[in-house]
Design a protein around this motif. Structure first.
Motif, PDB file in Angstrom:
ATOM      1  N   ARG A  23      43.201  41.612  31.957  1.00  0.00           N
ATOM      2  CA  ARG A  23      42.370  41.461  33.153  1.00  0.00           C
ATOM      3  C   ARG A  23      43.115  41.794  34.438  1.00  0.00           C
ATOM      4  NH1 ARG A  23      42.123  36.605  36.164  1.00  0.00           N
ATOM      5  NH2 ARG A  23      43.778  35.138  35.667  1.00  0.00           N
ATOM      6  N   THR A  24      44.439  41.927  34.377  1.00  0.00           N
ATOM      7  CA  THR A  24      45.218  42.207  35.592  1.00  0.00           C
ATOM      8  C   THR A  24      45.997  43.514  35.536  1.00  0.00           C
ATOM      9  OG1 THR A  24      47.063  40.907  34.703  1.00  0.00           O
ATOM     10  CG2 THR A  24      45.484  39.764  36.131  1.00  0.00           C
ATOM     11  N   ALA A  25      46.002  44.178  34.391  1.00  0.00           N
ATOM     12  CA  ALA A  25      46.829  45.381  34.233  1.00  0.00           C
ATOM     13  C   ALA A  25      46.444  46.501  35.185  1.00  0.00           C
ATOM     14  CB  ALA A  25      46.762  45.872  32.791  1.00  0.00           C
ATOM     15  N   GLN A  26      45.190  46.522  35.620  1.00  0.00           N
ATOM     16  CA  GLN A  26      44.730  47.596  36.501  1.00  0.00           C
ATOM     17  C   GLN A  26      44.759  47.209  37.980  1.00  0.00           C
ATOM     18  OE1 GLN A  26      44.221  50.761  35.526  1.00  0.00           O
ATOM     19  NE2 GLN A  26      44.985  49.923  33.586  1.00  0.00           N
ATOM     20  N   ARG A  27      45.410  46.113  38.299  1.00  0.00           N
ATOM     21  CA  ARG A  27      45.601  45.778  39.701  1.00  0.00           C
ATOM     22  C   ARG A  27      46.487  46.837  40.366  1.00  0.00           C
ATOM     23  NH1 ARG A  27      46.624  39.167  39.502  1.00  0.00           N
ATOM     24  NH2 ARG A  27      44.408  38.576  39.351  1.00  0.00           N
ATOM     25  N   PRO A  28      46.460  46.926  41.682  1.00  0.00           N
ATOM     26  CA  PRO A  28      47.159  48.027  42.363  1.00  0.00           C
ATOM     27  C   PRO A  28      48.644  48.157  42.055  1.00  0.00           C
ATOM     28  CG  PRO A  28      45.627  46.971  43.864  1.00  0.00           C
ATOM     29  CD  PRO A  28      45.616  46.144  42.626  1.00  0.00           C
ATOM     30  N   ILE A  29      49.382  47.033  41.950  1.00  0.00           N
ATOM     31  CA  ILE A  29      50.827  47.142  41.730  1.00  0.00           C
ATOM     32  C   ILE A  29      51.162  47.443  40.266  1.00  0.00           C
ATOM     33  CG2 ILE A  29      53.071  46.034  42.039  1.00  0.00           C
ATOM     34  CD1 ILE A  29      51.854  44.318  44.220  1.00  0.00           C
ATOM     35  N   PRO A  30      50.681  46.662  39.286  1.00  0.00           N
ATOM     36  CA  PRO A  30      51.034  46.976  37.892  1.00  0.00           C
ATOM     37  C   PRO A  30      50.527  48.334  37.423  1.00  0.00           C
ATOM     38  CG  PRO A  30      49.360  45.257  37.977  1.00  0.00           C
ATOM     39  CD  PRO A  30      49.872  45.427  39.368  1.00  0.00           C
ATOM     40  N   SER A  31      49.427  48.811  38.007  1.00  0.00           N
ATOM     41  CA  SER A  31      48.906  50.129  37.618  1.00  0.00           C
ATOM     42  C   SER A  31      49.688  51.264  38.264  1.00  0.00           C
ATOM     43  CB  SER A  31      47.431  50.241  38.017  1.00  0.00           C
ATOM     44  OG  SER A  31      47.302  50.242  39.434  1.00  0.00           O
ATOM     45  N   GLY A  32      50.531  50.946  39.247  1.00  0.00           N
ATOM     46  CA  GLY A  32      51.341  51.965  39.904  1.00  0.00           C
ATOM     47  C   GLY A  32      50.682  52.623  41.105  1.00  0.00           C
ATOM     48  N   ARG A  33      49.484  52.166  41.469  1.00  0.00           N
ATOM     49  CA  ARG A  33      48.809  52.784  42.608  1.00  0.00           C
ATOM     50  C   ARG A  33      49.480  52.407  43.930  1.00  0.00           C
ATOM     51  NH1 ARG A  33      44.400  50.643  39.940  1.00  0.00           N
ATOM     52  NH2 ARG A  33      43.830  49.320  41.718  1.00  0.00           N
ATOM     53  N   LEU A  34      50.086  51.221  43.973  1.00  0.00           N
ATOM     54  CA  LEU A  34      50.863  50.802  45.133  1.00  0.00           C
ATOM     55  C   LEU A  34      52.240  50.350  44.664  1.00  0.00           C
ATOM     56  CD1 LEU A  34      48.298  48.645  47.171  1.00  0.00           C
ATOM     57  CD2 LEU A  34      48.979  50.997  47.627  1.00  0.00           C
ATOM     58  N   SER A  35      53.247  50.592  45.489  1.00  0.00           N
ATOM     59  CA  SER A  35      54.594  50.160  45.124  1.00  0.00           C
ATOM     60  C   SER A  35      54.772  48.681  45.447  1.00  0.00           C
ATOM     61  CB  SER A  35      55.646  50.980  45.869  1.00  0.00           C
ATOM     62  OG  SER A  35      55.692  50.616  47.245  1.00  0.00           O
ATOM     63  N   ARG A  36      55.671  48.060  44.727  1.00  0.00           N
ATOM     64  CA  ARG A  36      55.960  46.647  44.969  1.00  0.00           C
ATOM     65  C   ARG A  36      56.548  46.450  46.367  1.00  0.00           C
ATOM     66  NH1 ARG A  36      59.614  43.142  40.706  1.00  0.00           N
ATOM     67  NH2 ARG A  36      58.851  41.055  41.243  1.00  0.00           N
ATOM     68  N   TYR A  37      57.388  47.392  46.805  1.00  0.00           N
ATOM     69  CA  TYR A  37      58.037  47.280  48.111  1.00  0.00           C
ATOM     70  C   TYR A  37      57.007  47.346  49.245  1.00  0.00           C
ATOM     71  CZ  TYR A  37      60.878  48.421  52.179  1.00  0.00           C
ATOM     72  OH  TYR A  37      61.445  48.430  53.426  1.00  0.00           O
ATOM     73  N   SER A  38      56.153  48.360  49.202  1.00  0.00           N
ATOM     74  CA  SER A  38      55.160  48.498  50.277  1.00  0.00           C
ATOM     75  C   SER A  38      54.201  47.315  50.287  1.00  0.00           C
ATOM     76  CB  SER A  38      54.394  49.812  50.128  1.00  0.00           C
ATOM     77  OG  SER A  38      53.609  49.818  48.940  1.00  0.00           O
ATOM     78  N   SER A  39      53.877  46.798  49.109  1.00  0.00           N
ATOM     79  CA  SER A  39      52.988  45.637  49.026  1.00  0.00           C
ATOM     80  C   SER A  39      53.656  44.401  49.617  1.00  0.00           C
ATOM     81  CB  SER A  39      52.597  45.377  47.571  1.00  0.00           C
ATOM     82  OG  SER A  39      51.916  46.485  47.020  1.00  0.00           O
ATOM     83  N   ALA A  40      54.960  44.235  49.330  1.00  0.00           N
ATOM     84  CA  ALA A  40      55.696  43.094  49.876  1.00  0.00           C
ATOM     85  C   ALA A  40      55.769  43.173  51.396  1.00  0.00           C
ATOM     86  CB  ALA A  40      57.089  43.032  49.276  1.00  0.00           C
TER      87      ALA A  40
END
Length: 303
Positions: free
Chosen positions: A86-103
């Motif tokens: 249920r969470t694999a397609q969220r923006p960070i785990p799917s790779g659509r957004l980077s962890r750094y930019s999200s942080a």
């Protein structure tokens, strides 16, 4: 010539997708619930006549802090999110957004949110906003990988915005303010136990130590749900305790009926412990809270 507009649309599409992903990170549905609770608290604290400008300020500040905590929660849980369907397609785990930019995005929202609260509604709402963020991000989020008692910390963080809304318009906390906090706090136990049971396989894959994972029979999750519902039944009538008035009596009667509705759904889940009873409990919780909050506005009780 027809390829021009199409090409322009294609160029804009990634930008819109990225904006959509950043919005998704903030979990707007959760934010809406919190903002409704903040508004209800402000109405109760001011006897139905809050300072509208201060109310707007606390809503904006709370929204920013809540969004930041949701973003950081996903930054810290990215490895677990990749393991759960249920969470694999969220923006960070799917790779659509980077962890750094999200942080960085989450840090910006949080710092602006706390600063905004401090500048517009005062020190206490800002401090409680910062405490809520710390509890949710720094304690609740890592605890999910360690102990099923994480739900208790999460429930505290989820209920603290009630105090933010109250203190934004009234500097004095009274028994009604504590009751508002308690209602939202105890409501979360049957609500989250139902969710934890429905997604117990996902939580297990992600290493989340929920009650439905550590006790596969569901007994402990059921006990948590029933205990929360029993406490909810008791605290929900507190705002009506005090002077004898038609509004107070009607509020207490309707609150008791709603509390019994939640308790019966929780008891059914405890006894049966299957997906159907969990879904009914989840539905009951989603029906109960908006009705209870509406009662607090329509039938204001003064202690």
């Amino acid at each position: 010539m027809s390829s021009g507009p199409a090409t322009l649309t294609q160029r804009k599409s990634p930008v819109r997708q990225q904006l959509s992903d950043y919005l998704e990170l903030t979990k707007p549905k959760i934010a809406v619930l919190l903002l409704v609770c903040v508004t209800i608290a402000a109405f109760c604290a001011s006897n139905g006549q809050p300072d509208i400008l201060r109310l707007i300020h606390v809503i904006v500040g709370t929204a920013l802090v809540a969004a930041s905590s949701c973003v950081w929660n996903q930054c810290l849980e990215v490895h677990a999110d990749r393991q759960m369907n249920r969470t694999a397609q969220r923006p960070i785990p799917s790779g659509r957004l980077s962890r750094y930019s999200s942080a960085m995005f989450g840090t910006f929202l949080g710092s602006v949110g706390v600063s905004y609260l401090l500048a517009t509604v005062g020190l206490m709402p800002a401090l409680i906003g910062a405490l809520t963020w710390l509890l949710y991000v720094c304690i609740y989020t890592p605890m999910k990988q360690m102990t099923p008692w994480n739900t208790t910390i999460g429930a505290i963080a989820g209920a603290l915005p009630m105090f933010m809304g109250w203190l934004a318009v009234n500097p004095v906390l009274d028994i009604r303010a504590v009751a508002l906090f308690a209602i939202l706090f105890f409501w979360q136990f049957p609500h989250f136990m139902a969710i934890a049971w429905l997604y117990r396989e996902d939580y297990a894959q992600g290493g989340m130590q929920m009650w439905s994972v550590v006790d596969r029979t569901g007994t402990k999750a059921g006990i948590q749900a029933v205990s929360g519902a029993m406490a909810l039944l008791l605290v929900s009538v507190v705002p009506g305790v005090g002077q004898i008035a038609m509004g107070n009596v009607l509020y207490m009667l309707l609150s008791l009926l709603g509390g019994m509705f939640m308790l019966l759904a929780s008891w059914r889940f405890f006894v049966i412990r299957d997906e159907k009873s969990a879904r009914r409990l989840l539905f009951a919780s989603l029906i109960y809270l908006p009705i209870q909050l509406t009662l607090l506005v329509l039938l204001p009780a003064h202690v």
